[in-house]
Design a protein around this motif. Structure first.
Motif, PDB file in Angstrom:
ATOM      1  N   TRP A  45       0.806  -1.208   0.000  1.00 36.35           N
ATOM      2  CA  TRP A  45       0.000   0.000   0.000  1.00 36.35           C
ATOM      3  C   TRP A  45       0.846   1.266   0.000  1.00 36.35           C
ATOM      4  CZ3 TRP A  45       0.117   3.592   3.891  1.00 36.35           C
ATOM      5  CH2 TRP A  45       0.690   3.201   5.104  1.00 36.35           C
ATOM      6  N   ILE A  49       0.435   4.113  -2.905  1.00 36.50           N
ATOM      7  CA  ILE A  49       0.024   5.482  -2.598  1.00 36.50           C
ATOM      8  C   ILE A  49       1.157   6.488  -2.774  1.00 36.50           C
ATOM      9  CG2 ILE A  49      -0.817   7.020  -0.786  1.00 36.50           C
ATOM     10  CD1 ILE A  49      -2.367   4.614   0.337  1.00 36.50           C
ATOM     11  N   TYR A  50       2.345   6.148  -2.281  1.00 38.41           N
ATOM     12  CA  TYR A  50       3.421   7.132  -2.198  1.00 38.41           C
ATOM     13  C   TYR A  50       4.575   6.914  -3.171  1.00 38.41           C
ATOM     14  CZ  TYR A  50       1.063   8.197   2.184  1.00 38.41           C
ATOM     15  OH  TYR A  50       0.122   8.528   3.121  1.00 38.41           O
ATOM     16  N   PRO A  53       3.578   2.971  -8.556  1.00 40.30           N
ATOM     17  CA  PRO A  53       2.733   1.777  -8.546  1.00 40.30           C
ATOM     18  C   PRO A  53       2.783   0.964  -9.841  1.00 40.30           C
ATOM     19  CG  PRO A  53       1.404   3.679  -9.038  1.00 40.30           C
ATOM     20  CD  PRO A  53       2.798   4.189  -8.753  1.00 40.30           C
ATOM     21  N   TYR A  76      -8.116   3.454  -9.593  1.00 42.63           N
ATOM     22  CA  TYR A  76      -6.877   3.932  -8.964  1.00 42.63           C
ATOM     23  C   TYR A  76      -6.596   5.372  -9.382  1.00 42.63           C
ATOM     24  CZ  TYR A  76      -2.057   4.827  -7.946  1.00 42.63           C
ATOM     25  OH  TYR A  76      -0.904   5.428  -7.492  1.00 42.63           O
ATOM     26  N   SER A  77      -6.644   5.628 -10.672  1.00 45.47           N
ATOM     27  CA  SER A  77      -6.353   6.975 -11.182  1.00 45.47           C
ATOM     28  C   SER A  77      -7.344   7.998 -10.642  1.00 45.47           C
ATOM     29  CB  SER A  77      -6.393   6.983 -12.715  1.00 45.47           C
ATOM     30  OG  SER A  77      -5.377   6.170 -13.237  1.00 45.47           O
ATOM     31  N   TYR A  80      -6.745   8.433  -6.825  1.00 47.55           N
ATOM     32  CA  TYR A  80      -5.465   9.077  -6.558  1.00 47.55           C
ATOM     33  C   TYR A  80      -5.552  10.573  -6.850  1.00 47.55           C
ATOM     34  CZ  TYR A  80      -0.574  10.205  -6.359  1.00 47.55           C
ATOM     35  OH  TYR A  80       0.626  10.776  -6.016  1.00 47.55           O
ATOM     36  N   GLU A  81      -6.137  10.935  -7.979  1.00 49.92           N
ATOM     37  CA  GLU A  81      -6.293  12.350  -8.330  1.00 49.92           C
ATOM     38  C   GLU A  81      -7.178  13.071  -7.320  1.00 49.92           C
ATOM     39  OE1 GLU A  81      -4.822  14.386 -10.588  1.00 49.92           O
ATOM     40  OE2 GLU A  81      -3.524  12.641 -10.878  1.00 49.92           O
ATOM     41  N   TYR A  83      -7.676  12.386  -4.111  1.00 50.94           N
ATOM     42  CA  TYR A  83      -7.159  12.477  -2.743  1.00 50.94           C
ATOM     43  C   TYR A  83      -5.674  12.803  -2.639  1.00 50.94           C
ATOM     44  CZ  TYR A  83     -11.649  10.562  -1.440  1.00 50.94           C
ATOM     45  OH  TYR A  83     -12.990  10.377  -1.275  1.00 50.94           O
ATOM     46  N   LYS A  84      -4.977  13.024  -3.749  1.00 42.87           N
ATOM     47  CA  LYS A  84      -3.526  13.206  -3.692  1.00 42.87           C
ATOM     48  C   LYS A  84      -3.103  14.399  -2.837  1.00 42.87           C
ATOM     49  CE  LYS A  84      -3.107  15.855  -7.942  1.00 42.87           C
ATOM     50  NZ  LYS A  84      -2.594  15.848  -9.296  1.00 42.87           N
ATOM     51  N   LEU A  87      -2.665  13.323   0.831  1.00 41.80           N
ATOM     52  CA  LEU A  87      -1.659  12.313   1.141  1.00 41.80           C
ATOM     53  C   LEU A  87      -0.363  12.999   1.476  1.00 41.80           C
ATOM     54  CD1 LEU A  87      -2.517   9.878  -1.766  1.00 41.80           C
ATOM     55  CD2 LEU A  87      -3.224   9.688   0.605  1.00 41.80           C
TER      56      LEU A  87
END
Length: 87
Positions: A45, A49-50, A53, A76-77, A80-81, A83-84, A87
Motif C-alpha cells: 500500500w 500510494i506514495y 505503482p 486507482y487513477s 489518486y487524483e 485524494y492526492k 496524502l
C-alpha cells in the motif's frame, strides 16, 4: 497523520471489503484474482500510494481479466487524483 490512518485502515482490511468495493464498482474477481489484488493492497500500500505503482499494476494486469484490470486502473487513477492533496 493521514499515513497513520491509512495504515490502520489497511491493517483492518479484509478480503470481503475488497469484494464489496469491487462489486460496487462493477468489478467481479475470482478467488485467484482477489488474492492477487488483496495481497498487493495489504503488502504494497505504501508503494501504491506514495511510490511508483506501475510494477504493481503491471503484475495485477497480468493476473486479472482485461476488463477488470481496466476498471481497477481507472479507479486507482480517479481516487489518486481526488485524494492526492491529502496524502
Amino acid at each position: 497523520m493521514m499515513r497513520i490512518l491509512i495504515e490502520q485502515y489497511i491493517n483492518r482490511l479484509e478480503k470481503q471489503d475488497v469484494v464489496s468495493f469491487g462489486e460496487k464498482n462493477g468489478i467481479i474477481l475470482n478467488e485467484k484474482e482477489l488474492d492477487t489484488v488483496f495481497n498487493h493492497i495489504k503488502n504494497n500500500w505504501k508503494t501504491i500510494i506514495y511510490g511508483n505503482p506501475r510494477p504493481i499494476l503491471d503484475d495485477i494486469k497480468a493476473k486479472v481479466e482485461p476488463l477488470s484490470y481496466e476498471k481497477i486502473e481507472n479507479l486507482y487513477s480517479r481516487f489518486y487524483e481526488k485524494y492526492k492533496d491529502y496524502l
